[in-house]
Design a protein around this motif. Structure first.
Motif, PDB file in Angstrom:
ATOM      1  N   LEU A 425       9.585  18.901  53.846  1.00 13.42           N
ATOM      2  CA  LEU A 425      10.628  19.798  53.356  1.00 13.42           C
ATOM      3  C   LEU A 425      10.847  20.984  54.300  1.00 13.42           C
ATOM      4  O   LEU A 425      11.976  21.420  54.510  1.00 13.42           O
ATOM      5  CB  LEU A 425      10.286  20.279  51.936  1.00 13.42           C
ATOM      6  N   ASP A 426       9.771  21.486  54.906  1.00 11.43           N
ATOM      7  CA  ASP A 426      10.012  22.649  55.782  1.00 11.43           C
ATOM      8  C   ASP A 426      10.747  22.258  57.064  1.00 11.43           C
ATOM      9  O   ASP A 426      11.398  23.089  57.689  1.00 11.43           O
ATOM     10  CB  ASP A 426       8.747  23.484  56.037  1.00 11.43           C
ATOM     11  N   HIS A 427      10.698  20.980  57.439  1.00  8.16           N
ATOM     12  CA  HIS A 427      11.533  20.542  58.560  1.00  8.16           C
ATOM     13  C   HIS A 427      13.007  20.491  58.145  1.00  8.16           C
ATOM     14  O   HIS A 427      13.899  20.764  58.952  1.00  8.16           O
ATOM     15  CB  HIS A 427      11.087  19.175  59.077  1.00  8.16           C
ATOM     16  N   VAL A 428      13.237  20.125  56.899  1.00  2.68           N
ATOM     17  CA  VAL A 428      14.616  20.131  56.395  1.00  2.68           C
ATOM     18  C   VAL A 428      15.144  21.572  56.415  1.00  2.68           C
ATOM     19  O   VAL A 428      16.288  21.825  56.796  1.00  2.68           O
ATOM     20  CB  VAL A 428      14.677  19.542  54.969  1.00  2.68           C
ATOM     21  N   VAL A 429      14.283  22.500  56.034  1.00  2.00           N
ATOM     22  CA  VAL A 429      14.680  23.912  56.057  1.00  2.00           C
ATOM     23  C   VAL A 429      14.999  24.339  57.499  1.00  2.00           C
ATOM     24  O   VAL A 429      16.004  25.004  57.760  1.00  2.00           O
ATOM     25  CB  VAL A 429      13.565  24.802  55.451  1.00  2.00           C
ATOM     26  N   PRO A 465      22.463  34.597  59.969  1.00  2.00           N
ATOM     27  CA  PRO A 465      23.237  33.502  59.372  1.00  2.00           C
ATOM     28  C   PRO A 465      22.413  32.224  59.187  1.00  2.00           C
ATOM     29  O   PRO A 465      22.636  31.466  58.239  1.00  2.00           O
ATOM     30  CB  PRO A 465      24.367  33.271  60.383  1.00  2.00           C
ATOM     31  N   SER A 466      21.464  32.000  60.073  1.00  2.00           N
ATOM     32  CA  SER A 466      20.629  30.803  59.958  1.00  2.00           C
ATOM     33  C   SER A 466      19.597  30.952  58.851  1.00  2.00           C
ATOM     34  O   SER A 466      19.329  30.015  58.102  1.00  2.00           O
ATOM     35  CB  SER A 466      19.909  30.563  61.282  1.00  2.00           C
ATOM     36  N   GLN A 467      19.029  32.149  58.775  1.00  2.00           N
ATOM     37  CA  GLN A 467      18.060  32.384  57.704  1.00  2.00           C
ATOM     38  C   GLN A 467      18.752  32.300  56.349  1.00  2.00           C
ATOM     39  O   GLN A 467      18.176  31.827  55.371  1.00  2.00           O
ATOM     40  CB  GLN A 467      17.395  33.745  57.910  1.00  2.00           C
ATOM     41  N   LEU A 468      19.997  32.728  56.309  1.00  3.59           N
ATOM     42  CA  LEU A 468      20.758  32.622  55.066  1.00  3.59           C
ATOM     43  C   LEU A 468      20.936  31.152  54.671  1.00  3.59           C
ATOM     44  O   LEU A 468      20.728  30.784  53.520  1.00  3.59           O
ATOM     45  CB  LEU A 468      22.124  33.296  55.240  1.00  3.59           C
ATOM     46  N   LEU A 469      21.280  30.320  55.636  1.00  7.21           N
ATOM     47  CA  LEU A 469      21.543  28.911  55.309  1.00  7.21           C
ATOM     48  C   LEU A 469      20.282  28.182  54.834  1.00  7.21           C
ATOM     49  O   LEU A 469      20.360  27.183  54.125  1.00  7.21           O
ATOM     50  CB  LEU A 469      22.164  28.199  56.522  1.00  7.21           C
ATOM     51  N   GLU A 470      19.103  28.695  55.198  1.00  6.93           N
ATOM     52  CA  GLU A 470      17.853  28.103  54.709  1.00  6.93           C
ATOM     53  C   GLU A 470      17.825  28.076  53.180  1.00  6.93           C
ATOM     54  O   GLU A 470      17.215  27.199  52.574  1.00  6.93           O
ATOM     55  CB  GLU A 470      16.640  28.904  55.195  1.00  6.93           C
ATOM     56  N   GLU A 471      18.472  29.065  52.543  1.00  8.59           N
ATOM     57  CA  GLU A 471      18.424  29.156  51.084  1.00  8.59           C
ATOM     58  C   GLU A 471      18.989  27.893  50.432  1.00  8.59           C
ATOM     59  O   GLU A 471      18.538  27.485  49.362  1.00  8.59           O
ATOM     60  CB  GLU A 471      19.212  30.374  50.586  1.00  8.59           C
ATOM     61  N   TRP A 472      19.971  27.264  51.097  1.00 10.48           N
ATOM     62  CA  TRP A 472      20.588  26.064  50.524  1.00 10.48           C
ATOM     63  C   TRP A 472      19.617  24.892  50.541  1.00 10.48           C
ATOM     64  O   TRP A 472      19.653  24.027  49.693  1.00 10.48           O
ATOM     65  CB  TRP A 472      21.903  25.743  51.256  1.00 10.48           C
ATOM     66  N   ALA A 473      18.731  24.881  51.571  1.00  5.81           N
ATOM     67  CA  ALA A 473      17.771  23.786  51.664  1.00  5.81           C
ATOM     68  C   ALA A 473      16.675  23.904  50.603  1.00  5.81           C
ATOM     69  O   ALA A 473      15.918  22.974  50.376  1.00  5.81           O
ATOM     70  CB  ALA A 473      17.148  23.752  53.056  1.00  5.81           C
ATOM     71  N   TRP A 474      16.601  25.063  49.950  1.00  4.99           N
ATOM     72  CA  TRP A 474      15.592  25.267  48.907  1.00  4.99           C
ATOM     73  C   TRP A 474      16.181  25.146  47.510  1.00  4.99           C
ATOM     74  O   TRP A 474      15.480  25.361  46.522  1.00  4.99           O
ATOM     75  CB  TRP A 474      14.956  26.653  49.047  1.00  4.99           C
ATOM     76  N   ASP A 475      17.458  24.829  47.421  1.00  8.29           N
ATOM     77  CA  ASP A 475      18.095  24.792  46.113  1.00  8.29           C
ATOM     78  C   ASP A 475      18.014  23.383  45.525  1.00  8.29           C
ATOM     79  O   ASP A 475      18.384  22.397  46.180  1.00  8.29           O
ATOM     80  CB  ASP A 475      19.560  25.222  46.258  1.00  8.29           C
ATOM     81  N   ALA A 476      17.560  23.298  44.273  1.00  4.89           N
ATOM     82  CA  ALA A 476      17.340  21.988  43.649  1.00  4.89           C
ATOM     83  C   ALA A 476      18.629  21.176  43.575  1.00  4.89           C
ATOM     84  O   ALA A 476      18.639  19.973  43.857  1.00  4.89           O
ATOM     85  CB  ALA A 476      16.752  22.172  42.249  1.00  4.89           C
ATOM     86  N   GLY A 477      19.728  21.824  43.214  1.00  4.55           N
ATOM     87  CA  GLY A 477      20.995  21.108  43.091  1.00  4.55           C
ATOM     88  C   GLY A 477      21.481  20.590  44.435  1.00  4.55           C
ATOM     89  O   GLY A 477      21.964  19.456  44.554  1.00  4.55           O
ATOM     90  N   VAL A 478      21.315  21.421  45.443  1.00  2.00           N
ATOM     91  CA  VAL A 478      21.729  21.019  46.792  1.00  2.00           C
ATOM     92  C   VAL A 478      20.893  19.829  47.258  1.00  2.00           C
ATOM     93  O   VAL A 478      21.415  18.811  47.716  1.00  2.00           O
ATOM     94  CB  VAL A 478      21.569  22.206  47.771  1.00  2.00           C
ATOM     95  N   LEU A 479      19.579  19.941  47.090  1.00  4.08           N
ATOM     96  CA  LEU A 479      18.690  18.866  47.551  1.00  4.08           C
ATOM     97  C   LEU A 479      18.972  17.554  46.819  1.00  4.08           C
ATOM     98  O   LEU A 479      18.978  16.482  47.421  1.00  4.08           O
ATOM     99  CB  LEU A 479      17.228  19.275  47.354  1.00  4.08           C
ATOM    100  N   ALA A 480      19.217  17.672  45.519  1.00  2.00           N
ATOM    101  CA  ALA A 480      19.427  16.449  44.726  1.00  2.00           C
ATOM    102  C   ALA A 480      20.639  15.675  45.230  1.00  2.00           C
ATOM    103  O   ALA A 480      20.744  14.464  45.029  1.00  2.00           O
ATOM    104  CB  ALA A 480      19.596  16.806  43.251  1.00  2.00           C
ATOM    105  N   SER A 481      21.564  16.367  45.913  1.00  3.33           N
ATOM    106  CA  SER A 481      22.770  15.682  46.370  1.00  3.33           C
ATOM    107  C   SER A 481      22.497  14.713  47.520  1.00  3.33           C
ATOM    108  O   SER A 481      23.284  13.826  47.778  1.00  3.33           O
ATOM    109  CB  SER A 481      23.844  16.712  46.774  1.00  3.33           C
ATOM    110  N   PHE A 482      21.377  14.868  48.215  1.00  5.78           N
ATOM    111  CA  PHE A 482      21.105  13.910  49.303  1.00  5.78           C
ATOM    112  C   PHE A 482      19.663  13.420  49.377  1.00  5.78           C
ATOM    113  O   PHE A 482      19.375  12.423  50.018  1.00  5.78           O
ATOM    114  CB  PHE A 482      21.506  14.512  50.657  1.00  5.78           C
TER     115      PHE A 482
END
Ligand SMILES: [Zn+2]
Length: 641
Positions: A425-429, A465-482
């Motif tokens: 998961l941290d590689h996905v982040v 901006p990159s650190q901000l986008l990391e937040e999406w990789a930690w979101d359950a709804g976002v992750l469940a989509s893929f």
């Protein structure tokens, strides 16, 4: 008419002549621009337009060769690219020492220019001053010599790290705890030992999962000795070269010289900032450390050092939140993750990615054209995600082509080293993080002035901006989509919630490690200490809650000392801003379109056209502050709903 992407060579043998020709054209264009600039009548604003032409030409060449030097599979192309890189940087350095060019720009009436042109002019004049153009001949000659030497040393430092792929042999029996697929990819030899290289996908799983402390220590010792001893002398000379460069031009030291271009502004504000973060992270960080020591003792170990913290933290996370990174990996197939990343960022920022079948430097690279919803072609992105020999070892975004309105279509490249099968998961982040840079590069690729293009913002803002986008990789709804397992079952929200709580368990503890790296980067440059290893140990002992593995030399492999120089603090600085930016989004609906589009247009698309603090203030409707960051540091690892 839409701009055309760069056509890359279709056959292996064409790369070398093609690269040479591109560089030759670019250098010729830069020289022609300089000749026109010198020929301009004093006060004629065309001088600034020609200056832009020169910068466009140089930036095209530098983008191409720094990418090829880092990724091209053919050693001859990498070597040629490195040679071109050095030569072009020299040319770029010489431009800033050209009194005639400086005189043409200095003669312009800034008040007669529009605000973007005024900004470009002020920026250029400052760069000339920083190069020493207004100094006497002897000083200018010495500055030029020091710049060249610093570039050679910097390249040598990075190359030593890149090429020094070391291996450790550990008994196969000591690898209990490692994932099945890792073990399958690392069969043991007849003598019953397994080879572990210093590539991240080899090393990090051992440090995280191996229950055997000796095996971890052996692997960590190898990893923290990369480029030792050769880089010790290279680094020492690089530091003194930078210092002489800065003091020659009247700055107190290198950090002060460097900070002039950044949000932080002054060198001595760096240790103040680092100490402030270290202080804020102290209480919660020591709570984390006490927990880790307890875990270590239960396993019969007595220290939390660079060979063991990952393992103990993993154990603690598993015990407290019942998380098992293996359980999560089942859902993180590299192919699905890549597709999901495009789907998520497309939806969020109103972009459409179209796969492109065009040649690149390696068959594993995938390319996409990026369109706005109205069909406008914004740029092209290339994903080069997996390790191979001689490739850049870390994860980073590279520019292939800088974007300029009506002239150049921006192209960016993600260069990473993720495993080809299941991901952590941290590689996905990390992937989301790097993709944030890529989007910044592409979205800010439509300015007239190349000086504003892409991530050309203050360096201590560029990670936000990159650190901000990391937040999406930690979101359950976002992750469940893929993130789905082999049966197509999405990753359960409850599992993501536990993972995230577990992840936050080490936040303050890890922030202390970051302050240690930042202190090393600052103090090495400020002091040029005679014994780097000794100073490293002092600083790590003071700031880091993790102990160094005895007799290792982390600094010779600390590649960021080349690019970040004294400014490694920027990672924490921009994190403060990223946490504040995130507070503007609705945590329960991360896809809410209005705020994401506003962020895209206000902050990302603006590139370097305005000061970052102003862009952030426009977006937030107030100046940023560190409340969200401090709250995050002092979390209690509570489970997310
Ligand atoms: Zn980054």
């Amino acid at each position: 008419m839409d701009l055309q992407p760069l056509a890359l060579p279709a056959t292996d043998g064409d790369w070398l002549p093609w690269t040479d020709a591109r560089v030759e054209q670019g250098v010729a264009a830069a020289e022609a621009g300089l000749a026109d600039l010198r020929a301009a009548a004093p006060g004629d604003p065309v001088a600034l337009t020609r200056w832009n032409d020169v910068e466009i030409a140089l930036s095209q060449v530098l983008s191409l060769v720094s990418l090829l030097g880092a990724v091209h599979p053919d050693g001859a192309v990498r070597e040629a690219a490195e040679a071109h890189d050095l030569a072009t940087r020299r040319l770029a350095t010489d431009v800033y020492l050209d009194a005639e060019v400086h005189a043409r720009l200095a003669a312009l009436d800034a008040k007669a220019l529009d605000p973007p042109a005024q900004r470009v002019l002020a920026d250029a004049l400052r760069a000339f001053r920083r190069a020493g153009v207004d100094r006497d001949d002897a000083t200018r000659a010495r500055v030029r010599e020091l710049d060249r030497r610093a570039q050679e040393l910097g390249q040598a430092f990075s190359r030593a790290i890149r090429d020094d792929r070391r291996t450790t042999r550990v008994p196969a029996a000591s690898l209990a705890g490692l994932p099945e697929d890792w073990l399958a990819a690392h069969p043991s030899d007849a003598d019953g030992t397994v080879e572990v290289s210093t590539d991240y996908p080899d090393t990090l799983p051992v440090l995280t999962h191996a229950r055997d402390a000796e095996a971890r220590r052996a692997v960590a010792r190898t990893m923290h000795d990369v480029a030792w001893p050769e880089n010790d002398a290279v680094l020492a000379e690089l530091l003194t070269t930078r210092r002489e460069r800065a003091t020659l031009l009247g700055h107190a030291d290198w950090p002060s010289y460097d900070a002039e271009l950044k949000m932080i502004g002054e060198g001595d504000r760096i240790p103040e900032f680092v100490d402030r973060v270290a202080e804020a992270a102290d209480g919660p960080g020591r709570r984390d450390l006490a927990d880790l020591l307890e875990v270590a003792r239960a396993a019969g170990e007595d220290v939390v050092d660079f060979s063991s913290w990952r393992h103990h933290l993993e154990t603690l996370r598993r015990e407290r939140f019942d998380v098992d990174t293996q359980e999560v990996r089942r859902y993180l197939d590299a192919g699905k993750v890549r597709a999901g990343l495009l789907e998520v960022t497309g939806r969020l920022f109103g972009l459409r990615y179209e796969p492109v079948d065009a040649p690149t430097w390696h068959p594993e690279v995938t390319s996409h054209d990026v369109h706005l919803e109205d069909g406008t072609l914004l740029g092209r992105v290339h994903l080069d995600l997996h390790p191979r020999p001689h490739k850049y070892h870390h994860a980073a975004q590279f520019s292939l082509v800088p974007g300029v309105r009506d002239r150049l279509l921006p192209e960016g490249v993600l260069v990473c080293n993720f495993s080809r099968g299941l991901m952590e998961l941290d590689h996905v982040v990390t992937l989301f993080h790097e993709f944030g840079h890529l989007l910044h590069h592409v979205l800010a690729g439509r300015h007239d002035w190349v000086r504003f293009s892409g991530v050309a913002t203050e360096w201590d803002f560029v990670e936000a901006p990159s650190q901000l986008l990391e937040e999406w990789a930690w979101d359950a709804g976002v992750l469940a989509s893929f993130a789905t397992d082999e049966h197509g079952t999405p990753i359960p929200a409850e599992l993501v919630g536990r993972m995230r709580a577990a992840q936050e368990l080490g936040t303050a503890f890890l922030a202390r490690t970051q302050t240690a790296y930042a202190a090393v980067s600052y103090a090495f440059h400020q002091e040029c200490p005679p014994d780097l290893t000794a100073r490293l140990r002092e600083l790590m002992a003071r700031y880091s809650l993790v102990e160094l593995v005895p007799d290792t030399h982390f600094h010779t492999g600390f590649g960021h000392l080349e690019g970040y120089t004294s400014a490694y603090y920027t990672y924490l600085w921009s994190k403060v801003i990223a946490k504040d930016l995130f507070s503007a989004f609705d945590a329960d609906d991360l896809f809410a379109p209005e705020v994401a589009r506003r962020y895209r247009d206000t902050v990302l698309a603006a590139g370097g056209s305005r000061d970052a603090a102003d862009l952030v203030e426009d977006f937030l409707g107030r100046p940023y502050d560190d409340r969200a960051f401090s709250a995050w540091l002092d979390h209690r690892g509570e489970e997310h709903p």
